[in-house]
Motif scaffolding. Structure first.
Motif, PDB file in Angstrom:
ATOM      1  N   CYS A 126       0.874  -1.227  -0.086  1.00  0.00           N
ATOM      2  CA  CYS A 126       0.024   0.179   0.154  1.00  0.00           C
ATOM      3  C   CYS A 126       0.846   1.058   0.094  1.00  0.00           C
ATOM      4  O   CYS A 126       1.487   1.498   0.750  1.00  0.00           O
ATOM      5  CB  CYS A 126      -0.886  -0.025   1.352  1.00  0.00           C
ATOM      6  SG  CYS A 126      -1.698   1.255   1.455  1.00  0.00           S
TER       7      CYS A 126
ATOM      8  N   CYS B 244      -0.090   4.297   0.488  1.00  0.00           N
ATOM      9  CA  CYS B 244      -0.576   4.993   1.512  1.00  0.00           C
ATOM     10  C   CYS B 244      -0.014   4.812   2.856  1.00  0.00           C
ATOM     11  O   CYS B 244       0.406   5.865   3.641  1.00  0.00           O
ATOM     12  CB  CYS B 244      -2.366   5.154   1.569  1.00  0.00           C
ATOM     13  SG  CYS B 244      -2.868   5.928   0.190  1.00  0.00           S
ATOM     14  N   CYS B 245       0.023   3.801   3.293  1.00  0.00           N
ATOM     15  CA  CYS B 245       0.613   3.376   4.632  1.00  0.00           C
ATOM     16  C   CYS B 245       2.101   2.840   4.489  1.00  0.00           C
ATOM     17  O   CYS B 245       2.617   2.647   5.564  1.00  0.00           O
ATOM     18  CB  CYS B 245      -0.210   2.538   5.604  1.00  0.00           C
ATOM     19  SG  CYS B 245      -0.546   0.983   4.736  1.00  0.00           S
TER      20      CYS B 245
ATOM     21  N   CYS C  73      -7.657  -0.992   1.962  1.00  0.00           N
ATOM     22  CA  CYS C  73      -6.401  -1.488   2.712  1.00  0.00           C
ATOM     23  C   CYS C  73      -6.665  -1.565   4.172  1.00  0.00           C
ATOM     24  O   CYS C  73      -7.490  -0.850   4.983  1.00  0.00           O
ATOM     25  CB  CYS C  73      -5.306  -0.454   2.725  1.00  0.00           C
ATOM     26  SG  CYS C  73      -3.990  -0.700   3.713  1.00  0.00           S
TER      27      CYS C  73
ATOM     28  N   CYS D 223      -4.627   0.941   6.747  1.00  0.00           N
ATOM     29  CA  CYS D 223      -4.866   2.487   6.712  1.00  0.00           C
ATOM     30  C   CYS D 223      -6.344   2.835   6.070  1.00  0.00           C
ATOM     31  O   CYS D 223      -6.762   4.185   6.131  1.00  0.00           O
ATOM     32  CB  CYS D 223      -4.006   3.067   6.000  1.00  0.00           C
ATOM     33  SG  CYS D 223      -3.717   3.166   4.142  1.00  0.00           S
TER      34      CYS D 223
ATOM     35  N   SER E  44      -7.321   3.101   3.322  1.00  0.00           N
ATOM     36  CA  SER E  44      -7.297   3.772   2.058  1.00  0.00           C
ATOM     37  C   SER E  44      -8.102   3.158   0.989  1.00  0.00           C
ATOM     38  O   SER E  44      -8.553   2.076   0.721  1.00  0.00           O
ATOM     39  CB  SER E  44      -5.776   3.963   1.523  1.00  0.00           C
ATOM     40  OG  SER E  44      -5.222   2.729   1.265  1.00  0.00           O
TER      41      SER E  44
HETATM   42 ZN   LIG Z   1      -2.645   1.189   3.643  1.00  0.00          ZN
END
Ligand SMILES: [Zn+2]
Length: 278
Positions: free
Chosen positions: A53, A55-56, A75, A78, A80
């Motif tokens: 991921c 995002c995290c 996810c 997180c 997302s």
């Molecule tokens: Zn994530």
């Protein structure tokens, strides 16, 4: 009754006739798509896959929670959604070192980008609040008339905002103005497959909203929770953005479950202002 009369008038108009026909065609396409989606729900929901991921920034498990992957492919770490992961994938891949840049995000719906970036700022539009001032700690900005000086930001991010702006030409030109030379506007907006020509759904006449087509809303994290859709974008979207901004737009599209990127309207657009990024 009322919309039917409007429609029969619109169909006779050389300007609105084709728009109504196009809209009906699009609706049919969406309905058809929904039927197909409906059938696949039992198999899709609950499907999980491992992946990375953006995002995290860790290995995670992506899980499909429903048939509309754009909002329901999460996810598990997180939470997302695909477009957020795709935007950060584009930043990580094509703009390495973006965390050190001066980044502004308009109408952020989460903290996913801000936590990596030292000079991150954000703004929202609040009706009745003076632009450039703060409301509950959040800066109020109208994309059509930004209060930032020229050449302020390296990266300007908007996620699913442009389909809610009355005058996207002014917004695109304003974003370009506040970008440094070589700066980029990184954004998402639904681009409808097979829709040849973009069209406005509503416009402002003075302070009044004039509805050119039936009102349509998306969820909005601020205000009354509803955001009016003002434009439907189609095949000519990038060309429009180029002419509005005087810049060049690149479209990124990938479908890769190992990155948690799958679903509807996957495009991430990058409009780059002329010049070299510092
Ligand atoms: Zn994530």
């Amino acid at each position: 009754m009322y919309p039917k009369i409007l429609k029969s008038i619109a169909l006779r108009s050389p300007v609105f006739g084709p728009i109504v026909i196009e809209r009906d065609r699009l609706r049919q396409e969406v309905a058809q798509f929904s039927v197909e989606r409906g059938r696949s729900v039992p198999e899709l929901s609950g499907v999980m896959n491992p992946g990375y991921c953006h995002c995290c920034r860790q290995q995670t498990v992506f899980e499909i929670k429903g048939s509309w992957l754009r909002d329901q492919y999460l996810c598990s770490n997180c939470f997302s959604i695909p477009r957020q992961r795709h935007i950060q994938h584009v930043l990580d891949t094509y703009f390495q070192g973006w965390e050190e840049k001066n980044v502004h995000e308009s109408s952020p719906s989460n903290e996913l980008i801000s936590r990596y970036c030292a000079s991150y700022s954000s703004s929202q539009y609040f009706e009745g609040v003076a632009e450039g001032t703060f409301f509950n700690g959040v800066r109020c900005e109208n994309l059509e008339s930004l209060t930032f000086p020229d050449h302020t930001f390296d990266i300007f991010i908007t996620q699913d905002v442009f389909e809610h702006i009355f005058d996207p030409a002014r917004a695109a030109s304003e974003i370009t103005r506040v970008l440094k030379p070589g700066g980029v506007h990184v954004f998402t907006a639904p681009k409808h497959k097979g829709l040849r020509k973009s069209y406005p759904r509503a416009r402002l006449q003075g302070n009044q909203i004039e509805y050119l087509l039936e009102e349509s809303y998306h969820g909005n994290p601020v205000g009354d929770g509803k955001a009016l859709v003002t434009w439907d974008y189609g095949d000519d979207f990038e060309e429009l953005m180029n002419s509005w901004s005087g810049s060049t737009t690149t479209t990124y599209i990938i479908r890769d479950r190992s990155l948690g990127i799958d679903g509807e309207y996957l495009e991430v657009f990058v409009t780059r202002k002329k010049g070299d990024m510092e």
